[in-house]
Write a protein that holds these residues in place. Structure first.
Motif, PDB file in Angstrom:
ATOM      1  N   GLY A 222      76.087  31.500  20.795  1.00  0.00           N
ATOM      2  CA  GLY A 222      77.217  31.908  19.974  1.00  0.00           C
ATOM      3  C   GLY A 222      77.247  33.422  19.800  1.00  0.00           C
ATOM      4  N   TYR A 223      78.326  33.898  19.176  1.00  0.00           N
ATOM      5  CA  TYR A 223      78.549  35.335  19.082  1.00  0.00           C
ATOM      6  C   TYR A 223      78.780  35.775  17.636  1.00  0.00           C
ATOM      7  CZ  TYR A 223      79.493  34.712  24.077  1.00  0.00           C
ATOM      8  OH  TYR A 223      79.397  34.388  25.408  1.00  0.00           O
ATOM      9  N   VAL A 224      78.259  36.931  17.299  1.00  0.00           N
ATOM     10  CA  VAL A 224      78.400  37.479  15.949  1.00  0.00           C
ATOM     11  C   VAL A 224      79.853  37.834  15.634  1.00  0.00           C
ATOM     12  CG1 VAL A 224      77.835  39.490  14.511  1.00  0.00           C
ATOM     13  CG2 VAL A 224      76.024  38.282  15.748  1.00  0.00           C
TER      14      VAL A 224
ATOM     15  N   TRP B 277      69.869  41.314  16.422  1.00  0.00           N
ATOM     16  CA  TRP B 277      70.708  41.327  15.210  1.00  0.00           C
ATOM     17  C   TRP B 277      69.891  41.097  13.934  1.00  0.00           C
ATOM     18  CZ3 TRP B 277      75.356  43.260  15.333  1.00  0.00           C
ATOM     19  CH2 TRP B 277      76.150  43.145  16.481  1.00  0.00           C
ATOM     20  N   HIS B 278      68.598  40.849  14.087  1.00  0.00           N
ATOM     21  CA  HIS B 278      67.765  40.557  12.915  1.00  0.00           C
ATOM     22  C   HIS B 278      67.742  41.753  11.954  1.00  0.00           C
ATOM     23  CE1 HIS B 278      64.708  38.680  10.465  1.00  0.00           C
ATOM     24  NE2 HIS B 278      63.963  39.779  10.544  1.00  0.00           N
TER      25      HIS B 278
ATOM     26  N   TYR C  23      75.746  49.419  13.088  1.00  0.00           N
ATOM     27  CA  TYR C  23      75.150  49.053  14.375  1.00  0.00           C
ATOM     28  C   TYR C  23      76.172  49.206  15.503  1.00  0.00           C
ATOM     29  CZ  TYR C  23      73.007  46.089  17.973  1.00  0.00           C
ATOM     30  OH  TYR C  23      72.478  45.598  19.144  1.00  0.00           O
ATOM     31  N   ILE C  24      77.394  48.731  15.250  1.00  0.00           N
ATOM     32  CA  ILE C  24      78.446  48.831  16.270  1.00  0.00           C
ATOM     33  C   ILE C  24      78.714  50.289  16.621  1.00  0.00           C
ATOM     34  CG2 ILE C  24      80.888  48.376  16.758  1.00  0.00           C
ATOM     35  CD1 ILE C  24      80.653  45.959  14.815  1.00  0.00           C
TER      36      ILE C  24
ATOM     37  N   ALA D  82      80.290  48.142  24.069  1.00  0.00           N
ATOM     38  CA  ALA D  82      78.890  48.577  24.157  1.00  0.00           C
ATOM     39  C   ALA D  82      77.925  47.619  23.469  1.00  0.00           C
ATOM     40  CB  ALA D  82      78.751  49.972  23.545  1.00  0.00           C
ATOM     41  N   VAL D  83      78.462  46.714  22.655  1.00  0.00           N
ATOM     42  CA  VAL D  83      77.617  45.817  21.851  1.00  0.00           C
ATOM     43  C   VAL D  83      77.317  44.518  22.588  1.00  0.00           C
ATOM     44  CG1 VAL D  83      77.543  44.442  19.720  1.00  0.00           C
ATOM     45  CG2 VAL D  83      78.478  46.763  19.676  1.00  0.00           C
ATOM     46  N   ASP D  84      76.080  44.069  22.487  1.00  0.00           N
ATOM     47  CA  ASP D  84      75.702  42.723  22.941  1.00  0.00           C
ATOM     48  C   ASP D  84      75.954  41.793  21.765  1.00  0.00           C
ATOM     49  OD1 ASP D  84      74.597  40.356  23.729  1.00  0.00           O
ATOM     50  OD2 ASP D  84      72.566  41.131  24.034  1.00  0.00           O
TER      51      ASP D  84
END
Length: 398
Positions: free
Chosen positions: A306-308, A352-353, A375-376, A343-345
């Motif tokens: 899944g994705y954030v 992401w922790h 973070y982004i 640029a974000v995974d």
């Protein structure tokens, strides 16, 4: 001088009450808010069982008072007020109040309440506080306004506490999203309803019933989250006092299909188009190749987690990044936003922790949203400095 109120007398099981209405002026004069220390003795004294939860003063000042002052059709549901004699003894007919029936059935009449009787808001303390505040700000218009009330006699401390518990524990307010679905006065909600039609991804995919999405929900966002994201973006587009700008205030109670709504909504739509165009999975969803559930929860058959970006946290963090870039007044904020998004995974995982996730759970909180936005930006080689967005080397959040 006694207060005289036309009322209807009623009874539910063993609890007697009167239904009527009070002017805002009377509310200001006779209702004592929970923070008043006079209630300490009634509830057992300070340090013991105090009156009730403290008032959310920011909510009263920033939300409820403006609602009263700026709305010609504002309406409050009834306040539940306990009539408490200054002696602290049970309310007594004859000395503390009189009920004068004017109908044969003895239910309709006039309630005369002695001035020495205080009124405790067992339910509606924030509405009462807003009324008191609104009267101070616009006495000429507000004092004669009325609010429905349910008046209950004070029996003893335990009964008063029980009334408060019954009225508040059993109350089940609708979700924020459902409230927005029925809202027509708030310009930001009006704009959101327009966006829900104009942006293909959102059309028929916005949950209007709950504050969060169930795992199996086919929707991509809740209306509550979308409204909050629009507040973030409008502040960037129009400044911190965006709620007072005529472009926004003129949209109160306007049909979302109106051209005036479309002009402002276009600026929001531009942001969402950049977001959707630079997260390819949204295109796959619109083509029916993946479900909203798979984007959030992953697909065990394909080994995806899944994705954030598919969570409420992701939407609000992205809106925060877009707002920061817009405020930075770059030549083209959209290029910077597109670069950061690509640029974000976005796959859920260890990177992401402590940012968007705690363990294997997406951490949908204010600090989590802020950390995710940072973070982004950092993954895009940018950082939020005191003077705006500055170039920075990508940072490893771990």
């Amino acid at each position: 001088m006694a207060i005289q109120i036309p009322v209807v007398k009623g009874k539910t099981l063993s609890t007697e009450y009167w239904l009527g209405s009070l002017s805002f002026s009377a509310i200001s004069k006779y209702v004592k808010l929970p923070e008043n220390t006079d209630w300490d003795d009634v509830f057992g004294g300070k340090g013991g069982q105090e009156a009730q939860r403290k008032l959310a003063k920011t909510r009263v000042t920033n939300e409820i008072v403006p609602y009263l002052l700026n709305s010609d059709d504002a309406f409050f549901s009834s306040l539940a007020l306990i009539l408490v004699p200054s002696t602290g003894k049970p309310l007594k007919e004859g000395s503390d109040y009189k009920f004068i029936p004017i109908a044969a059935d003895g239910k309709i009449g006039t309630l005369e309440i002695d001035e020495s009787v205080d009124m405790f808001p067992a339910d509606g303390q924030h509405r009462a506080a807003a009324i008191i505040n609104a009267v101070k700000q616009d006495r000429g218009r507000m004092t004669s306004q009325e609010v429905p009330v349910v008046l209950l006699p004070y029996v003893d401390k335990e009964k008063l506490r029980q009334h408060f518990s019954d009225l508040n524990l059993n109350a089940k307010p609708v979700s924020q999203s459902m409230g927005y679905a029925f809202e027509s006065r708030d310009p930001v909600v009006v704009l959101t309803k327009r966006i829900m039609k104009d942006v293909p991804l959102f059309e028929k995919r916005v949950n209007e019933l709950s504050n969060s999405l169930a795992k199996k929900s086919p929707d991509v966002i809740t209306m509550g989250t979308l409204v909050q994201a629009h507040h973030i973006l409008l502040e960037a587009l129009y400044g911190s006092k965006y709620k007072e700008k005529s472009d926004i205030t003129d949209l109160r109670q306007v049909d979302p299909a109106d051209e005036r709504v479309g002009i402002v909504a276009e600026k929001l739509r531009d942001v969402w188009e950049v977001v959707i165009d630079n997260i390819p999975e949204w295109d796959l969803l619109m083509k029916g190749k993946v479900s909203a559930r798979q984007l959030r929860e992953g697909d065990p058959a394909n080994g995806t987690a899944g994705y954030v970006f598919a969570f409420g946290l992701g939407w609000q963090a992205i809106a925060t990044v877009a707002a920061a870039l817009i405020k930075d007044e770059r030549d083209d904020w959209s290029e910077g936003l597109a670069h950061c998004l690509r640029a974000v995974d976005w796959n859920k995982g260890g990177h992401w922790h402590g940012v968007a996730m705690v363990g294997d759970r997406v951490n949908n909180t204010g600090p989590g949203i802020k950390a995710t936005a940072g973070y982004i930006l950092s993954m895009g080689g940018l950082a939020a400095g005191d003077g705006g967005i500055v170039s920075a080397a990508p940072q490893d959040p771990n």
